[in-house]
Enzyme design. Structure first.
Site, PDB file in Angstrom:
ATOM      1  N   SER A 113      34.662  17.147  27.930  1.00 48.22           N
ATOM      2  CA  SER A 113      35.208  15.754  27.651  1.00 48.22           C
ATOM      3  C   SER A 113      36.831  15.728  28.581  1.00 48.22           C
ATOM      4  O   SER A 113      37.420  16.483  28.447  1.00 48.22           O
ATOM      5  CB  SER A 113      36.072  15.281  26.130  1.00 48.22           C
ATOM      6  OG  SER A 113      34.986  15.390  25.692  1.00 48.22           O
TER       7      SER A 113
HETATM    8  N1  SAH Z   1      33.647  18.883  22.733  1.00 56.73           N
HETATM    9  C1  SAH Z   1      32.975  19.425  23.850  1.00 56.73           C
HETATM   10  C2  SAH Z   1      32.022  18.367  24.418  1.00 56.73           C
HETATM   11  C3  SAH Z   1      31.069  18.320  24.295  1.00 56.73           C
HETATM   12  S1  SAH Z   1      30.128  17.297  24.888  1.00 56.73           S
HETATM   13  C4  SAH Z   1      33.625  19.756  24.258  1.00 56.73           C
HETATM   14  O1  SAH Z   1      35.332  19.967  24.587  1.00 56.73           O
HETATM   15  O2  SAH Z   1      33.989  20.674  25.601  1.00 56.73           O
HETATM   16  C5  SAH Z   1      28.760  16.465  23.540  1.00 56.73           C
HETATM   17  C6  SAH Z   1      28.360  17.772  22.834  1.00 56.73           C
HETATM   18  O3  SAH Z   1      27.744  17.367  22.180  1.00 56.73           O
HETATM   19  C7  SAH Z   1      27.253  18.599  24.146  1.00 56.73           C
HETATM   20  O4  SAH Z   1      27.775  20.177  24.021  1.00 56.73           O
HETATM   21  C8  SAH Z   1      26.070  18.678  23.382  1.00 56.73           C
HETATM   22  O5  SAH Z   1      25.002  19.217  23.521  1.00 56.73           O
HETATM   23  C9  SAH Z   1      26.160  18.188  22.223  1.00 56.73           C
HETATM   24  N2  SAH Z   1      25.431  17.514  20.678  1.00 56.73           N
HETATM   25  C10 SAH Z   1      24.676  15.438  21.621  1.00 56.73           C
HETATM   26  N3  SAH Z   1      23.828  15.999  20.820  1.00 56.73           N
HETATM   27  C11 SAH Z   1      24.228  16.738  19.248  1.00 56.73           C
HETATM   28  C12 SAH Z   1      23.943  17.519  17.746  1.00 56.73           C
HETATM   29  N4  SAH Z   1      22.886  16.380  18.049  1.00 56.73           N
HETATM   30  N5  SAH Z   1      24.607  17.612  17.193  1.00 56.73           N
HETATM   31  C13 SAH Z   1      24.950  18.450  17.918  1.00 56.73           C
HETATM   32  N6  SAH Z   1      25.362  18.369  19.048  1.00 56.73           N
HETATM   33  C14 SAH Z   1      25.263  17.466  19.463  1.00 56.73           C
END
Ligand code: SAH
Length: 249
Positions: A99
């Site tokens: 993000s």
């Molecule tokens: N917090 C992260 C942002 C990642 S983007 C960082 O600091 O890098 C969002 C993430 O949520 C992705 O990696 C995606 O695979 C994950 N995601 C999407 N749906 C999900 C679910 N149902 N359970 C767990 N993770 C999920």
């Protein structure tokens, strides 16, 4: 004789290059540190510009301190390392993103976590948001649905010394019942609705920060508060754009 000369020359080159390499690494670290300091200034400016949405002109110093400490360049793919301190999201593979730093700071602030709190994160991704929270002395439980991302985040976080974190691969929609209730929950992917299992795993007096909305509609960053009687209230903060919360098929 020739061989001997070659050997001596090669040894000399190796000896003279070794400190050079260490120095280059240090130089890079210094460059990253000043880029990180510049990013902090940029986040402060963004916060000031969006203060009407946030309801404050500045974020908690503990949040800003964590942002100034965590090395974002260790969380982005190598090919984007020079852009690690741009105030932008970046691809991390599998169609996912790390993000925007301003959003990470804002969400950490909205969570209002105190040292010692137990926080659940849904969407580990690169592990950056989790590291920022860990830096604030909270205990982080984080769930990631894409196994290779979960595995590389785990390795990275261990290598960086964030070893008190609990990570697992799975569908975060259902939360992490064995460790519930949580003082706070942060969802870093956009959900069509607030997952009821997460609401029930939130402590009384706890807060959840979650982007709500579809892939093609405007998403809103929402703060859900559960009061001491377990009554829920929500507050929309500002429009955001996140990758969707997916479900296991
Ligand atoms: N917090 C992260 C942002 C990642 S983007 C960082 O600091 O890098 C969002 C993430 O949520 C992705 O990696 C995606 O695979 C994950 N995601 C999407 N749906 C999900 C679910 N149902 N359970 C767990 N993770 C999920």
């Amino acid at each position: 004789m020739i061989r001997m000369t070659t050997l001596v020359v090669m040894t000399c080159i190796m000896i003279s290059l070794a400190p050079c390499r260490i120095f280059a690494g240090q130089k890079d670290e210094n460059r990253f540190a000043s880029a990180r300091a510049a990013l902090i200034k940029e986040i402060e400016a963004y916060v000031a510009q969006t203060s009407d949405y946030i309801g404050a002109g500045r974020l908690d110093p503990a949040v800003m301190q964590a942002m100034a400490t965590v090395k974002r360049h260790r969380f982005v793919p190598k090919r984007f390392i020079r852009r690690a301190y741009d105030n932008n999201p970046l691809p991390i593979g599998y169609g996912q993103t790390i993000s925007q730093p301003y959003i990470v700071a804002l969400m950490s602030n909205l969570l209002a976590a105190k040292p010692g709190d137990k926080i659940l994160e849904v969407g580990t991704g690169s592990g950056y948001q989790a590291a920022v929270l860990a830096q604030m002395q909270v205990t982080v439980y984080s769930i990631e649905i894409i196994r290779p991302l979960a595995e590389s985040a785990k390795k990275r976080l261990q290598k960086l010394g964030y070893d008190k974190m609990r990570l697992k691969t799975g569908d975060g929609y259902f939360g992490w019942k064995e460790h519930a209730p949580f003082d706070g929950i942060i969802v870093t992917a956009a959900a069509g609705h607030i997952p009821p299992p997460l609401l029930s795993q939130l402590k009384k007096g706890g807060r959840m920060v979650i982007p709500v909305g579809g892939r093609f509609s405007v998403q809103q960053l929402v703060v859900v508060t559960k009061d001491k009687n377990a009554d829920l209230s929500t507050r929309q903060i500002l429009p955001v754009r996140f990758v969707p919360l997916t479900r296991k098929k």
